[in-house]
Design an enzyme around this catalytic site. Structure first.
Site, PDB file in Angstrom:
ATOM      1  N   ASP A 111       0.836  -1.203   0.000  1.00 38.23           N
ATOM      2  CA  ASP A 111       0.000   0.000   0.000  1.00 38.23           C
ATOM      3  C   ASP A 111       0.872   1.255   0.000  1.00 38.23           C
ATOM      4  OD1 ASP A 111      -1.779   2.059   0.428  1.00 38.23           O
ATOM      5  OD2 ASP A 111      -2.359   1.430   2.447  1.00 38.23           O
ATOM      6  N   GLU A 170      27.589  11.183  12.203  1.00 36.59           N
ATOM      7  CA  GLU A 170      27.720  11.266  13.652  1.00 36.59           C
ATOM      8  C   GLU A 170      26.364  11.002  14.311  1.00 36.59           C
ATOM      9  OE1 GLU A 170      31.204  14.708  13.331  1.00 36.59           O
ATOM     10  OE2 GLU A 170      29.187  15.247  14.008  1.00 36.59           O
ATOM     11  N   GLU A 214      32.960  11.335  19.596  1.00 36.80           N
ATOM     12  CA  GLU A 214      32.984  12.650  18.963  1.00 36.80           C
ATOM     13  C   GLU A 214      33.038  13.752  20.020  1.00 36.80           C
ATOM     14  OE1 GLU A 214      33.286  14.818  16.744  1.00 36.80           O
ATOM     15  OE2 GLU A 214      33.785  13.560  15.029  1.00 36.80           O
ATOM     16  N   GLU A 216      31.140   8.559  16.157  1.00 40.42           N
ATOM     17  CA  GLU A 216      31.283   8.551  14.704  1.00 40.42           C
ATOM     18  C   GLU A 216      31.915   7.232  14.283  1.00 40.42           C
ATOM     19  OE1 GLU A 216      32.829  12.069  12.743  1.00 40.42           O
ATOM     20  OE2 GLU A 216      34.107  10.825  11.458  1.00 40.42           O
ATOM     21  N   HIS A 225      29.716  14.928   7.379  1.00 42.50           N
ATOM     22  CA  HIS A 225      30.627  15.413   6.341  1.00 42.50           C
ATOM     23  C   HIS A 225      30.671  14.377   5.219  1.00 42.50           C
ATOM     24  CE1 HIS A 225      32.642  17.103  10.191  1.00 42.50           C
ATOM     25  NE2 HIS A 225      31.628  17.867   9.817  1.00 42.50           N
ATOM     26  N   ARG A 251      38.554  23.438   8.748  1.00 42.00           N
ATOM     27  CA  ARG A 251      37.290  22.762   9.057  1.00 42.00           C
ATOM     28  C   ARG A 251      36.137  23.729   9.285  1.00 42.00           C
ATOM     29  NH1 ARG A 251      38.200  17.235  10.455  1.00 42.00           N
ATOM     30  NH2 ARG A 251      40.410  16.759  10.246  1.00 42.00           N
TER      31      ARG A 251
END
Length: 474
Positions: free
Chosen positions: A55, A136, A216, A224, A273, A343
């Site tokens: 369905d 993460e 992390e 992570e 990332h 970063r």
């Protein structure tokens, strides 16, 4: 996953493993696995062609009630034995087709991802797009939430939570990661080493190649686990399997996992990332002699990502909660710039290895609530648009973006501040997604209307607990 190539091989694998049942999994519009299970006697080779009915009107964002019948078509290449079923069960990831036309369903995210890879080949630019997400998540011990007419609250807890440093635990042993200092002390401060390792080993038994696992930055069990890169569709499959394993291993241990980008106030949120590269005839296309050792093609791909990032956000950061993470001052980059090693940039060029095969870009703004089939496909289409139109990404930004003055930041676009803003950007700018019929106008409109009505509007209607602190006594 067992690399069966044909239905016959998949069924032979099931017999060797003693499978009694077949579990058919498929991804819904928002990126969550759904499933239905059949006895083995209901399956033969013809099932892989004829399909099995379900369905479609009961799946979020899909069919209306008057045209609800849909078919699932199992993909034999995804065969595996489900490690969490009590009875031996063959698991198969499925595609969705219309039972009348026998055509692939235009809102099936896996079909959209397949079309994106086919379009890549049609351009002649490359034949393979590799993706490597770093998802993460938080491993928690308790979660409660409720929204009613006169009350609303959530409560999460973790034995690792720094807020529990003074709690009577009989005894409290004191090893609680400090806020923003969870990256990455050894046990006993990292109390989840063995559980993450169990997740890794279970994934590897199922054929996923894991590169590393670690705690992390945030307190309260942020984690992570990184997978080796794969082609777009295969990696989208792998990421859903990854989430399935992580959640079930945690559940089996009496814990719970969330991929929500921002479940905890005032500490780092969970990002995803996404490393990306293009290859042709077995050769990497992103290595070259330009900035940070990349090629001109790579710079144009980056240009496409940066130009379309505000539209991409509707798929890569697809929840209202996403924008609680996507704010300045934490690890989530909001400034649309690129750099090597930096970063705080929206796109980073990792510098870990001098090998041309390792040359790639890392798009840092997505989060793990992203439907990978849609998010990866949208980023690929933006990058290809950049290559086809030779979009210049501008000069790299090799400074800490968070320390720049407002005047220095004026030259850079920023990510949307809310899901509503991201959806508006997508509505205004999505022509690049329609190339090759990868995303259809219907798919885009359905995404926009579903998100606005079922998420943005519903959150906007409800008083927030913090509003009582701000306004109750005015």
């Amino acid at each position: 996953m067992h690399q069966a190539r044909t239905p016959k091989e998949a069924l032979e694998f099931a017999v060797r493993e003693g499978a009694q049942l077949v579990d058919c999994k498929f991804v819904d519009w928002l990126g969550q696995w759904q499933h239905v299970t059949f006895p083995m006697h209901e399956f033969d080779e013809s099932t892989f062609e004829e399909g099995l009915g379900f369905d479609g009107s009961s799946i979020r964002g899909w069919q209306s009630i008057e045209s609800s019948d849909m078919l699932i078509i199992p993909d034999p290449a995804t065969a595996m034995i489900d490690p969490f079923c009590e009875h031996p069960t063959l698991s198969l990831i499925c595609n969705i087709i219309d039972p009348i036309t026998r055509e692939p369903y235009s809102r099936d995210p896996r079909h959209i991802a397949t079309k994106a890879t086919n379009y890549l080949k049609l351009t002649g630019i490359a034949d393979t797009a590799y993706f490597g997400p770093e998802a993460e998540f938080f491993i928690l011990d308790d979660v409660r939430f409720e929204t009613k007419e006169q009350a609303s609250y959530y409560y999460v807890d973790s034995v690792e939570g720094r807020w529990n440093s003074g709690r009577v635990e009989g005894p409290n042993l004191g090893y609680k990661p400090r806020y923003k200092e969870g990256y990455f002390p050894v046990p006993p401060t990292d109390s989840l080493q063995n559980l993450r390792s169990e997740m890794v080993l279970q994934m590897e038994k199922l054929g996923l190649v894991i590169e590393c696992q670690h705690h992390e930055v945030a307190t309260a069990g942020q984690a992570e686990i990184d997978m080796r890169f794969l082609p777009l569709v295969e990696m989208s499959d792998a990421l859903l399997l990854y989430k399935y394993v992580v959640k079930n291993v945690a559940y089996r241990a009496g814990k719970t996992v969330t991929f929500m980008p921002k479940p905890i106030f005032n500490d780092n949120g969970s990002g995803m990332h996404v490393h990306q590269s293009l290859w042709k005839d077995g050769k990497p296309l992103f290595a070259g002699n330009e900035y940070a050792g990349v090629s001109q093609i790579c710079l144009h791909y980056i240009g496409g990502i940066l130009k379309r990032a505000r539209s991409l956000a509707a798929f890569t950061n697809p929840t209202t909660n996403s924008y609680k993470r996507l704010v300045p001052g934490f690890e989530a980059p909001v400034t649309l710039a690129y750099s090597s090693r930096n970063r705080s940039a929206g796109v980073r060029i990792p510098m870990y290895s001098p090998s041309p095969k390792a040359k790639r870009i890392e798009v840092r703004f997505p989060d793990p609530c992203c439907n990978p089939y849609l998010g990866f496909s949208a980023m690929l289409m933006a990058g290809l648009d950049g290559i086809e139109n030779k979009i210049d990404p501008g000069a790299p930004l090799d400074k800490d973006i968070y320390s720049l003055s407002p005047e220095e930041l004026e030259n850079f676009e920023v990510m949307p501040a809310t899901l509503e803003e991201a959806l508006d950007c997508l509505e205004e700018d999505h022509e690049f997604l329609l190339k090759g019929d990868v995303f259809t106008e219907d798919a885009i409109r359905t995404w926009l209307s579903y998100k606005r009505e079922n998420e943005c509007r519903q959150v906007a209607l409800r008083p927030h607990p913090h509003e009582f602190e701000l306004y109750y006594d005015l």
